[in-house]
Design a protein around this motif. Sequence first.
Motif, PDB file in Angstrom:
ATOM      1  N   ARG A  75       0.835  -1.197   0.000  1.00 31.71           N
ATOM      2  CA  ARG A  75       0.000   0.000   0.000  1.00 31.71           C
ATOM      3  C   ARG A  75       0.872   1.249   0.000  1.00 31.71           C
ATOM      4  NH1 ARG A  75      -3.942  -0.951   5.049  1.00 31.71           N
ATOM      5  NH2 ARG A  75      -4.829   0.977   4.261  1.00 31.71           N
ATOM      6  N   PRO A  76       0.414   2.338  -0.622  1.00 30.98           N
ATOM      7  CA  PRO A  76       1.176   3.598  -0.563  1.00 30.98           C
ATOM      8  C   PRO A  76       1.287   4.080   0.879  1.00 30.98           C
ATOM      9  CG  PRO A  76      -0.534   3.698  -2.244  1.00 30.98           C
ATOM     10  CD  PRO A  76      -0.803   2.466  -1.435  1.00 30.98           C
ATOM     11  N   PHE A  77       2.399   4.669   1.220  1.00 33.09           N
ATOM     12  CA  PHE A  77       2.553   5.223   2.563  1.00 33.09           C
ATOM     13  C   PHE A  77       3.648   6.277   2.536  1.00 33.09           C
ATOM     14  CE2 PHE A  77       5.438   1.673   2.234  1.00 33.09           C
ATOM     15  CZ  PHE A  77       6.589   2.049   2.920  1.00 33.09           C
ATOM     16  N   LEU A  78       3.703   7.088   3.568  1.00 33.02           N
ATOM     17  CA  LEU A  78       4.741   8.107   3.699  1.00 33.02           C
ATOM     18  C   LEU A  78       5.827   7.577   4.620  1.00 33.02           C
ATOM     19  CD1 LEU A  78       2.524  11.285   4.155  1.00 33.02           C
ATOM     20  CD2 LEU A  78       3.596  10.457   2.067  1.00 33.02           C
ATOM     21  N   TRP A  79       7.076   7.849   4.268  1.00 27.27           N
ATOM     22  CA  TRP A  79       8.180   7.344   5.087  1.00 27.27           C
ATOM     23  C   TRP A  79       9.286   8.386   5.124  1.00 27.27           C
ATOM     24  CZ3 TRP A  79       8.609   3.229   8.193  1.00 27.27           C
ATOM     25  CH2 TRP A  79       9.878   2.897   8.675  1.00 27.27           C
ATOM     26  N   ASN A  80       9.675   8.753   6.324  1.00 30.47           N
ATOM     27  CA  ASN A  80      10.773   9.696   6.492  1.00 30.47           C
ATOM     28  C   ASN A  80      12.046   8.906   6.741  1.00 30.47           C
ATOM     29  OD1 ASN A  80      12.562  11.686   7.132  1.00 30.47           O
ATOM     30  ND2 ASN A  80      11.346  12.589   8.789  1.00 30.47           N
ATOM     31  N   SER A  81      12.930   8.917   5.754  1.00 32.42           N
ATOM     32  CA  SER A  81      14.168   8.139   5.861  1.00 32.42           C
ATOM     33  C   SER A  81      15.193   8.812   6.755  1.00 32.42           C
ATOM     34  CB  SER A  81      14.772   7.938   4.461  1.00 32.42           C
ATOM     35  OG  SER A  81      15.147   9.190   3.914  1.00 32.42           O
ATOM     36  N   GLY A  82      14.871  10.020   7.197  1.00 32.49           N
ATOM     37  CA  GLY A  82      15.823  10.758   8.004  1.00 32.49           C
ATOM     38  C   GLY A  82      16.612  11.752   7.167  1.00 32.49           C
ATOM     39  N   ASN A  83      16.482  11.640   5.861  1.00 30.83           N
ATOM     40  CA  ASN A  83      17.139  12.577   4.947  1.00 30.83           C
ATOM     41  C   ASN A  83      16.098  13.571   4.453  1.00 30.83           C
ATOM     42  OD1 ASN A  83      18.631  13.928   3.082  1.00 30.83           O
ATOM     43  ND2 ASN A  83      18.883  12.201   1.676  1.00 30.83           N
ATOM     44  N   THR A  84      16.207  14.814   4.902  1.00 30.87           N
ATOM     45  CA  THR A  84      15.166  15.795   4.589  1.00 30.87           C
ATOM     46  C   THR A  84      15.309  16.379   3.193  1.00 30.87           C
ATOM     47  OG1 THR A  84      16.514  17.521   5.612  1.00 30.87           O
ATOM     48  CG2 THR A  84      14.864  16.444   7.001  1.00 30.87           C
ATOM     49  N   SER A  85      16.435  16.111   2.534  1.00 29.21           N
ATOM     50  CA  SER A  85      16.608  16.635   1.184  1.00 29.21           C
ATOM     51  C   SER A  85      15.849  15.771   0.187  1.00 29.21           C
ATOM     52  CB  SER A  85      18.089  16.663   0.804  1.00 29.21           C
ATOM     53  OG  SER A  85      18.600  15.348   0.741  1.00 29.21           O
ATOM     54  N   TYR A  86      15.419  16.340  -0.888  1.00 33.96           N
ATOM     55  CA  TYR A  86      14.725  15.584  -1.919  1.00 33.96           C
ATOM     56  C   TYR A  86      15.051  16.201  -3.280  1.00 33.96           C
ATOM     57  CZ  TYR A  86      11.449  19.443  -1.313  1.00 33.96           C
ATOM     58  OH  TYR A  86      10.889  20.680  -1.182  1.00 33.96           O
ATOM     59  N   SER A  87      14.825  15.400  -4.292  1.00 32.97           N
ATOM     60  CA  SER A  87      15.049  15.886  -5.647  1.00 32.97           C
ATOM     61  C   SER A  87      14.025  16.956  -5.968  1.00 32.97           C
ATOM     62  CB  SER A  87      14.922  14.724  -6.636  1.00 32.97           C
ATOM     63  OG  SER A  87      14.882  15.222  -7.951  1.00 32.97           O
TER      64      SER A  87
END
Length: 259
Positions: A75-87
């Motif tokens: 299922r789709p979900f949100l996950w914070n990998s601990g890295n706040t940067s994103y493309s």
Amino acid sequence: MKYIAPSITATAFNCPHCGVLTTQFWHLTYANDAKKGQTPFVIKPDDQTDFEFEKMEEDKRARFEKLVETLKKGRPFLWNSGNTSYSDIRIYNVNFSRCYECSDLAVWVFDRLIYPISGEAPSPNPDLPDEIKADYLEASSILHLSPRGAAALIRLCIQKLCIHLNQPGKNINNDIKALVAAGLDDRVQRALDAVRVIGNNAVHPGKIDIGDDLGMAQSLFRLLNVVAEKMISEPKHVDEVYALLPPTALAQIAERDKK
């Protein structure tokens, strides 16, 4: 109960997962480039995974195990990998709504809800027989793609509901006539006839052209639930409460009715 169909332009509607009318939080979509030759990371429920957990730090291991178990649900979900940067590669026309009540995500492509497949109709009355409920959910899943097809399936639900109410089910019009003769509420009769006529015209062209009329198709789901509430749920609730009366009271009622 008030029902607001899920919509890409709304910030509050009935959640397609839990059915609660509540706030929905919108999330935009961004993408990171995968490495050359890399494919999406997908873990199925029966996959045997070995990520050398024992070599990880305890808190990192627990977090990764949780990620793996969530991935297995598909299922789709949100996950914070601990890295706040994103493309900064923004993906347009793909968006996610998250329910305040249950936190589940819904996936949208352009203006269409594509996950969950329950679609944009209200949840079926829980007292509907399973066979009718299955047709209802199928109709809901195609509602946005084919309002005409959804209307035809809801008409089929009404036909099966008449059978459930001890009618032959061969001719809906005759079944409704028999139910009226047996004391059917006028409002329920009008709801049944509305679904019958609109559903018939969805299959056989007539004066009503449902075409791509999403609003008209959505109304049929609500009407079916109204019929189910009046014909199945309310009698069920009355019987449940009546059964709680003590035997002495039931005997007195029976004696009164004899007189």
